[in-house]
Design a protein around this motif. Structure first.
Motif, PDB file in Angstrom:
ATOM      1  N   SER A  30      -2.145 -14.550  11.462  1.00  0.00           N
ATOM      2  CA  SER A  30      -2.980 -13.800  10.525  1.00  0.00           C
ATOM      3  C   SER A  30      -2.301 -12.566   9.926  1.00  0.00           C
ATOM      4  O   SER A  30      -2.811 -12.005   8.963  1.00  0.00           O
ATOM      5  CB  SER A  30      -4.287 -13.378  11.199  1.00  0.00           C
ATOM      6  OG  SER A  30      -4.034 -12.389  12.170  1.00  0.00           O
ATOM      7  N   HIS A  31      -1.179 -12.145  10.468  1.00  0.00           N
ATOM      8  CA  HIS A  31      -0.499 -10.955   9.956  1.00  0.00           C
ATOM      9  C   HIS A  31       0.613 -11.336   8.985  1.00  0.00           C
ATOM     10  O   HIS A  31       1.253 -12.369   9.132  1.00  0.00           O
ATOM     11  CB  HIS A  31       0.078 -10.123  11.104  1.00  0.00           C
ATOM     12  CG  HIS A  31      -0.963  -9.568  12.007  1.00  0.00           C
ATOM     13  ND1 HIS A  31      -1.754  -8.505  11.665  1.00  0.00           N
ATOM     14  CD2 HIS A  31      -1.364  -9.949  13.240  1.00  0.00           C
ATOM     15  CE1 HIS A  31      -2.584  -8.245  12.655  1.00  0.00           C
ATOM     16  NE2 HIS A  31      -2.376  -9.111  13.620  1.00  0.00           N
ATOM     17  N   ARG A  32       0.847 -10.464   8.022  1.00  0.00           N
ATOM     18  CA  ARG A  32       1.906 -10.696   7.039  1.00  0.00           C
ATOM     19  C   ARG A  32       3.280 -10.465   7.669  1.00  0.00           C
ATOM     20  O   ARG A  32       3.427  -9.685   8.607  1.00  0.00           O
ATOM     21  CB  ARG A  32       1.728  -9.766   5.845  1.00  0.00           C
ATOM     22  CG  ARG A  32       0.463 -10.044   5.059  1.00  0.00           C
ATOM     23  CD  ARG A  32       0.365  -9.267   3.747  1.00  0.00           C
ATOM     24  NE  ARG A  32       1.335  -8.228   3.546  1.00  0.00           N
ATOM     25  CZ  ARG A  32       1.063  -6.907   3.629  1.00  0.00           C
ATOM     26  NH1 ARG A  32      -0.144  -6.506   3.910  1.00  0.00           N
ATOM     27  NH2 ARG A  32       2.020  -6.030   3.416  1.00  0.00           N
ATOM     28  N   TYR A  36       5.398  -7.170  10.580  1.00  0.00           N
ATOM     29  CA  TYR A  36       6.253  -7.268  11.772  1.00  0.00           C
ATOM     30  C   TYR A  36       7.485  -6.384  11.617  1.00  0.00           C
ATOM     31  O   TYR A  36       7.899  -5.716  12.553  1.00  0.00           O
ATOM     32  CB  TYR A  36       6.667  -8.718  12.016  1.00  0.00           C
ATOM     33  CG  TYR A  36       5.542  -9.584  12.523  1.00  0.00           C
ATOM     34  CD1 TYR A  36       5.367  -9.795  13.881  1.00  0.00           C
ATOM     35  CD2 TYR A  36       4.659 -10.196  11.644  1.00  0.00           C
ATOM     36  CE1 TYR A  36       4.341 -10.583  14.351  1.00  0.00           C
ATOM     37  CE2 TYR A  36       3.625 -10.992  12.107  1.00  0.00           C
ATOM     38  CZ  TYR A  36       3.473 -11.179  13.464  1.00  0.00           C
ATOM     39  OH  TYR A  36       2.452 -11.951  13.920  1.00  0.00           O
ATOM     40  N   VAL A  37       8.060  -6.388  10.421  1.00  0.00           N
ATOM     41  CA  VAL A  37       9.245  -5.568  10.162  1.00  0.00           C
ATOM     42  C   VAL A  37       8.867  -4.091  10.207  1.00  0.00           C
ATOM     43  O   VAL A  37       9.553  -3.281  10.826  1.00  0.00           O
ATOM     44  CB  VAL A  37       9.872  -5.935   8.800  1.00  0.00           C
ATOM     45  CG1 VAL A  37      11.024  -5.005   8.460  1.00  0.00           C
ATOM     46  CG2 VAL A  37      10.328  -7.383   8.804  1.00  0.00           C
ATOM     47  N   ALA A  38       7.754  -3.743   9.562  1.00  0.00           N
ATOM     48  CA  ALA A  38       7.316  -2.347   9.525  1.00  0.00           C
ATOM     49  C   ALA A  38       6.958  -1.829  10.922  1.00  0.00           C
ATOM     50  O   ALA A  38       7.156  -0.658  11.221  1.00  0.00           O
ATOM     51  CB  ALA A  38       6.121  -2.200   8.589  1.00  0.00           C
ATOM     52  N   ALA A  39       6.436  -2.695  11.773  1.00  0.00           N
ATOM     53  CA  ALA A  39       6.065  -2.295  13.130  1.00  0.00           C
ATOM     54  C   ALA A  39       7.255  -2.320  14.080  1.00  0.00           C
ATOM     55  O   ALA A  39       7.122  -1.982  15.256  1.00  0.00           O
ATOM     56  CB  ALA A  39       4.974  -3.212  13.660  1.00  0.00           C
ATOM     57  N   ASP A  40       8.434  -2.715  13.571  1.00  0.00           N
ATOM     58  CA  ASP A  40       9.655  -2.808  14.368  1.00  0.00           C
ATOM     59  C   ASP A  40       9.481  -3.752  15.557  1.00  0.00           C
ATOM     60  O   ASP A  40       9.874  -3.452  16.678  1.00  0.00           O
ATOM     61  CB  ASP A  40      10.091  -1.419  14.836  1.00  0.00           C
ATOM     62  CG  ASP A  40      11.545  -1.417  15.298  1.00  0.00           C
ATOM     63  OD1 ASP A  40      12.328  -2.248  14.802  1.00  0.00           O
ATOM     64  OD2 ASP A  40      11.879  -0.595  16.176  1.00  0.00           O
ATOM     65  N   LYS A  41       8.875  -4.913  15.273  1.00  0.00           N
ATOM     66  CA  LYS A  41       8.683  -5.960  16.275  1.00  0.00           C
ATOM     67  C   LYS A  41       9.531  -7.163  15.880  1.00  0.00           C
ATOM     68  O   LYS A  41      10.108  -7.208  14.808  1.00  0.00           O
ATOM     69  CB  LYS A  41       7.200  -6.361  16.367  1.00  0.00           C
ATOM     70  CG  LYS A  41       6.283  -5.225  16.766  1.00  0.00           C
ATOM     71  CD  LYS A  41       6.637  -4.726  18.141  1.00  0.00           C
ATOM     72  CE  LYS A  41       5.861  -3.469  18.490  1.00  0.00           C
ATOM     73  NZ  LYS A  41       6.334  -2.857  19.724  1.00  0.00           N
ATOM     74  N   LEU A  88       0.765  -4.066  15.005  1.00  0.00           N
ATOM     75  CA  LEU A  88       0.462  -4.741  13.744  1.00  0.00           C
ATOM     76  C   LEU A  88      -0.899  -4.318  13.205  1.00  0.00           C
ATOM     77  O   LEU A  88      -1.068  -4.094  12.006  1.00  0.00           O
ATOM     78  CB  LEU A  88       0.504  -6.262  13.929  1.00  0.00           C
ATOM     79  CG  LEU A  88       1.870  -6.843  14.267  1.00  0.00           C
ATOM     80  CD1 LEU A  88       1.735  -8.294  14.682  1.00  0.00           C
ATOM     81  CD2 LEU A  88       2.814  -6.696  13.099  1.00  0.00           C
ATOM     82  N   ARG A  89      -1.866  -4.203  14.082  1.00  0.00           N
ATOM     83  CA  ARG A  89      -3.212  -3.809  13.657  1.00  0.00           C
ATOM     84  C   ARG A  89      -3.236  -2.384  13.136  1.00  0.00           C
ATOM     85  O   ARG A  89      -4.001  -2.063  12.220  1.00  0.00           O
ATOM     86  CB  ARG A  89      -4.219  -3.982  14.788  1.00  0.00           C
ATOM     87  CG  ARG A  89      -4.548  -5.447  15.058  1.00  0.00           C
ATOM     88  CD  ARG A  89      -5.530  -5.611  16.190  1.00  0.00           C
ATOM     89  NE  ARG A  89      -6.763  -4.878  15.972  1.00  0.00           N
ATOM     90  CZ  ARG A  89      -7.854  -5.392  15.411  1.00  0.00           C
ATOM     91  NH1 ARG A  89      -7.852  -6.637  15.012  1.00  0.00           N
ATOM     92  NH2 ARG A  89      -8.945  -4.671  15.268  1.00  0.00           N
ATOM     93  N   SER A  90      -2.416  -1.509  13.694  1.00  0.00           N
ATOM     94  CA  SER A  90      -2.397  -0.133  13.205  1.00  0.00           C
ATOM     95  C   SER A  90      -1.842  -0.034  11.796  1.00  0.00           C
ATOM     96  O   SER A  90      -2.191   0.877  11.057  1.00  0.00           O
ATOM     97  CB  SER A  90      -1.599   0.757  14.157  1.00  0.00           C
ATOM     98  OG  SER A  90      -0.221   0.464  14.068  1.00  0.00           O
ATOM     99  N   LEU A  91      -0.989  -0.978  11.437  1.00  0.00           N
ATOM    100  CA  LEU A  91      -0.422  -1.000  10.096  1.00  0.00           C
ATOM    101  C   LEU A  91      -1.339  -1.647   9.065  1.00  0.00           C
ATOM    102  O   LEU A  91      -1.353  -1.251   7.910  1.00  0.00           O
ATOM    103  CB  LEU A  91       0.916  -1.729  10.091  1.00  0.00           C
ATOM    104  CG  LEU A  91       2.047  -1.050  10.842  1.00  0.00           C
ATOM    105  CD1 LEU A  91       3.244  -1.960  10.912  1.00  0.00           C
ATOM    106  CD2 LEU A  91       2.407   0.262  10.177  1.00  0.00           C
ATOM    107  N   THR A  92      -2.080  -2.648   9.501  1.00  0.00           N
ATOM    108  CA  THR A  92      -2.901  -3.409   8.552  1.00  0.00           C
ATOM    109  C   THR A  92      -4.352  -2.966   8.539  1.00  0.00           C
ATOM    110  O   THR A  92      -5.119  -3.427   7.715  1.00  0.00           O
ATOM    111  CB  THR A  92      -2.828  -4.918   8.865  1.00  0.00           C
ATOM    112  OG1 THR A  92      -3.257  -5.140  10.205  1.00  0.00           O
ATOM    113  CG2 THR A  92      -1.415  -5.449   8.670  1.00  0.00           C
TER     114      THR A  92
END
Length: 94
Positions: A30-32, A36-41, A88-92
């Motif tokens: 469900s995440h773009r 993942y890149v922005a969250a450094d995962k 991821l949730r904190s970013l989206t």
């Protein structure tokens, strides 16, 4: 009676682990990719491959919840849910 209770608890544990792995896989879908890149995962593709293989293995080995593959799959799902998912949730903002 005792074996019936043991069988019930084993079935409940098997289904709980299956649900946990399915939840992690669906959430990863469900995440773009950019999140993942922005969250450094790890990349979305890597998470989907790992979680997907773990979920498929759990389905194939449904009668053996304590098989090492199932246990590793559960660990991977837990790592995703407690580490990657909150980032991821904190970013989206979902």
């Amino acid at each position: 009676m005792l074996f019936g209770l043991q069988s019930f608890l084993l079935l409940a544990l098997t289904l709980a682990l299956l649900a946990l792995q399915a939840w992690a896989f669906i959430d990863a879908l469900s995440h773009r990719r950019e999140a993942y890149v922005a969250a450094d995962k790890q990349s979305k593709n890597l998470w989907l491959i790992i979680l997907g293989v773990a979920l498929a293995a759990h389905i194939v080995l449904l009668s053996a919840p304590f098989h090492i593959v199932n246990l590793l799959g559960a660990v991977v799902a837990i790592v995703y849910l407690v580490d990657a998912r909150p980032a991821l949730r904190s970013l989206t903002r979902r």
